[in-house]
Structures are given as structure tokens and as C-alpha cells.
Enzyme design. Structure first.
Site, PDB file in Angstrom:
ATOM      1  N   LEU A  39     -23.817  22.764  18.880  1.00  0.00           N
ATOM      2  CA  LEU A  39     -23.646  24.212  18.781  1.00  0.00           C
ATOM      3  C   LEU A  39     -22.320  24.580  19.433  1.00  0.00           C
ATOM      4  O   LEU A  39     -21.708  23.769  20.126  1.00  0.00           O
ATOM      5  CB  LEU A  39     -24.794  24.939  19.480  1.00  0.00           C
ATOM      6  CG  LEU A  39     -26.190  24.724  18.882  1.00  0.00           C
ATOM      7  CD1 LEU A  39     -27.241  25.412  19.733  1.00  0.00           C
ATOM      8  CD2 LEU A  39     -26.248  25.249  17.441  1.00  0.00           C
ATOM      9  N   SER A  40     -21.884  25.820  19.236  1.00  0.00           N
ATOM     10  CA  SER A  40     -20.591  26.191  19.807  1.00  0.00           C
ATOM     11  C   SER A  40     -20.604  26.096  21.328  1.00  0.00           C
ATOM     12  O   SER A  40     -19.571  25.818  21.942  1.00  0.00           O
ATOM     13  CB  SER A  40     -20.177  27.593  19.356  1.00  0.00           C
ATOM     14  OG  SER A  40     -21.136  28.557  19.726  1.00  0.00           O
ATOM     15  N   GLU A  41     -21.775  26.335  21.973  1.00  0.00           N
ATOM     16  CA  GLU A  41     -21.840  26.196  23.427  1.00  0.00           C
ATOM     17  C   GLU A  41     -23.205  25.682  23.872  1.00  0.00           C
ATOM     18  O   GLU A  41     -24.243  26.080  23.318  1.00  0.00           O
ATOM     19  CB  GLU A  41     -21.609  27.546  24.129  1.00  0.00           C
ATOM     20  CG  GLU A  41     -20.255  28.173  23.875  1.00  0.00           C
ATOM     21  CD  GLU A  41     -19.098  27.489  24.572  1.00  0.00           C
ATOM     22  OE1 GLU A  41     -19.351  26.609  25.439  1.00  0.00           O
ATOM     23  OE2 GLU A  41     -17.950  27.831  24.268  1.00  0.00           O
ATOM     24  N   THR A  42     -23.178  24.822  24.880  1.00  0.00           N
ATOM     25  CA  THR A  42     -24.356  24.455  25.653  1.00  0.00           C
ATOM     26  C   THR A  42     -24.073  24.831  27.098  1.00  0.00           C
ATOM     27  O   THR A  42     -23.040  24.442  27.650  1.00  0.00           O
ATOM     28  CB  THR A  42     -24.655  22.957  25.541  1.00  0.00           C
ATOM     29  OG1 THR A  42     -24.990  22.638  24.185  1.00  0.00           O
ATOM     30  CG2 THR A  42     -25.815  22.557  26.437  1.00  0.00           C
ATOM     31  N   CYS A  66     -17.582  31.755  28.767  1.00  0.00           N
ATOM     32  CA  CYS A  66     -18.313  31.909  27.510  1.00  0.00           C
ATOM     33  C   CYS A  66     -19.273  33.082  27.647  1.00  0.00           C
ATOM     34  O   CYS A  66     -20.033  33.157  28.627  1.00  0.00           O
ATOM     35  CB  CYS A  66     -19.080  30.635  27.161  1.00  0.00           C
ATOM     36  SG  CYS A  66     -20.123  30.829  25.692  1.00  0.00           S
TER      37      CYS A  66
END
Length: 257
Positions: A39-42, A66
Site C-alpha cells: 500500500l502507499s503507506e504502512t 504522512c
């Protein structure tokens, strides 16, 4: 926990994974977990006795700030970790303290205002990348911000992602005014493994002061025009910005290493 941020229903907004830890694990392992989720961020969070340390990883790199994964982390803290109260404070490695406040039925990020500076440069190469006529180019903290003439131009933008990677920037913010919203945007960050981000809270730290200067409005509603879409409620407070939205839990899982 996987949470869809900047949305009040599943399959919209921006998905983020949130991993609560007793202590941060090795950087290499956090990066591998982020790559596995893709995903775009964890986000990884550690409870420090009522406040939380937070770090964010794309599939390719750790980032300094983020928004959507912070909103997702606050949602998990509020609803899954037994936190009592209307405000959760996070400490970041690079950007100091940030917080998320329950306000008017939304989760509002309190983030530092980004610095936006107009760049005087030859836009020919950028127009080849964006494939649209450009009104202005701006340095926006870690990103490059490009203003287009209309919402239709932002929607139609099909940039050359390979050429974007050559710029030493986290990503490209594409923005314009809008008739239905105060402004719209899209965000592309192939350099850090995100072709197009669905809803980018951190980009709004620069979008909000930029559009405040143009519109003179301290409260605005914005739309990120990705395929999933995301509605962002914005407020300008001089050196801080409010970035508000909803969130919904998609799944709960267990990572086995």
C-alpha cells in the site's frame, strides 16, 4: 489493522496498514513489511504512555510525514486500543509533534504548515512529463507542486511516471481550482513506489496555504481526484493546518514472521 482513510465507506479513500508495536523493530524488517503490504503507506506506532511514536513506510522508503496513515493510526488508537479522550498526540522522527482531534464528526490532523515557493524555471520538460499546459511550478517541501488551469486538466492528466522518477522529489502534486470544491488535486510518487496515491494528507500541508493565498479562505473543502477519491476538510491556522476526514476499518490481521 487496515483502514480506509479520508472516506466513510470501504473501498474508497486511501488504505493504510497500522501496526502497533511494543517497541520499534529493525528498520529493514519494517521496510519489508511495508513492501509486503504494497500500500502507499504502512504505519508503525509505539505507545509511550498515552502518546505515540509513529513512523511511516512506503513499499520502497521511509517518509518524513504522512497524513492518511496518521489518520488511520488515530482511528485504530481511538477504536481498537482502548484510548479514552478526543485527541491523540504522535511524535514523529523528522517533523516534531502532530496530533489528531475528534472534531465535528471528523478526525482532524493538526500538522505543521508547509512552505511553498514559486520556482522560476523552464516548464517545457515538465509539460512533457505532465502532458498538460502548466500555470505555475512550486517547491512544496518534499514535493514539486504544479498548478493546472482547470479541474478537467487535473482529471485528464496522464503523466510519464518513468520521467518523474528522475526528479529528486518524493512526489508531484497536481492541483487546480474547482467549481464544486475549493480546489482539487492528484498526487504521483513513483520514486518511492507509489504510482498514484488515492488521498494524500501530507500534500495538503502545502496545498492549504497555497490555496489560502489565492482564495483568502481559512476553511476549505478539497477533493483528491484519484480513482478511489478522497474528500479533505481543510483549515488554515498560520503555522499549523487542519486536515480533516473520516475513516473506516477494513480488516484486522496477524503478521507472522
Amino acid at each position: 489493522y487496515q483502514v480506509d482513510a479520508f472516506s466513510d465507506s470501504p473501498f474508497e479513500g486511501n488504505p493504510a496498514v497500522v501496526c502497533p508495536l511494543d517497541e520499534f523493530i529493525e528498520d529493514e524488517l519494517m521496510q519489508k513489511i511495508a513492501m509486503e503490504h504494497n500500500l502507499s503507506e504502512t504505519a508503525f506506532i509505539v505507545d509511550r504512555g498515552g502518546t505515540y511514536d509513529i513512523r511511516w513506510f512506503t513499499p520502497k522508503a521511509e517518509v518524513e510525514l504522512c497524513g492518511h496513515a496518521t489518520l488511520a493510526s488515530a482511528f485504530v488508537v481511538f477504536h481498537e486500543l482502548g484510548f479514552e479522550g478526543d485527541r491523540v498526540d504522535f511524535h514523529t522522527r523528522y517533523k516534531g509533534p502532530v496530533s489528531v482531534i475528534k472534531r465535528n464528526g471528523l478526525y482532524e490532523l493538526d500538522f505543521p504548515t508547509g512552505v511553498v515557493e514559486k520556482l522560476e524555471m523552464d516548464i517545457g520538460e515538465l509539460e512533457n512529463i505532465i502532458r498538460q499546459n502548466i500555470l505555475g511550478v512550486y517547491n512544496a517541501e518534499a514535493d514539486l507542486m504544479i498548478q493546472l488551469s482547470s479541474e478537467e486538466a487535473v482529471k485528464a492528466c496522464m503523466p510519464n511516471l518513468r520521467l518523474m522518477i528522475e526528479y529528486e522529489k518524493r512526489g508531484f502534486i497536481i492541483t487546480s481550482g474547482s467549481e464544486k470544491y475549493d480546489f482539487v488535486s492528484r498526487f504521483f510518487a513513483p520514486r518511492v513506489g507509489v504510482a498514484e496515491d488515492p488521498a494524500t494528507g501530507s500534500a495538503h500541508t502545502c496545498l492549504i496555504p497555497f490555496w489560502y493565498e489565492k482564495l483568502g479562505k481559512r476553511s476549505m473543502v478539497a477533493k483528491q481526484l484519484s480513482e478511489r477519491g478522497g474528500v479533505v476538510h481543510c483549515s488554515f491556522n498560520e503555522d499549523r493546518v487542519g486536515i480533516g476526514g473520516n475513516a473506516v476499518l477494513y480488516s484486522i490481521g496477524e503478521i507472522r514472521i
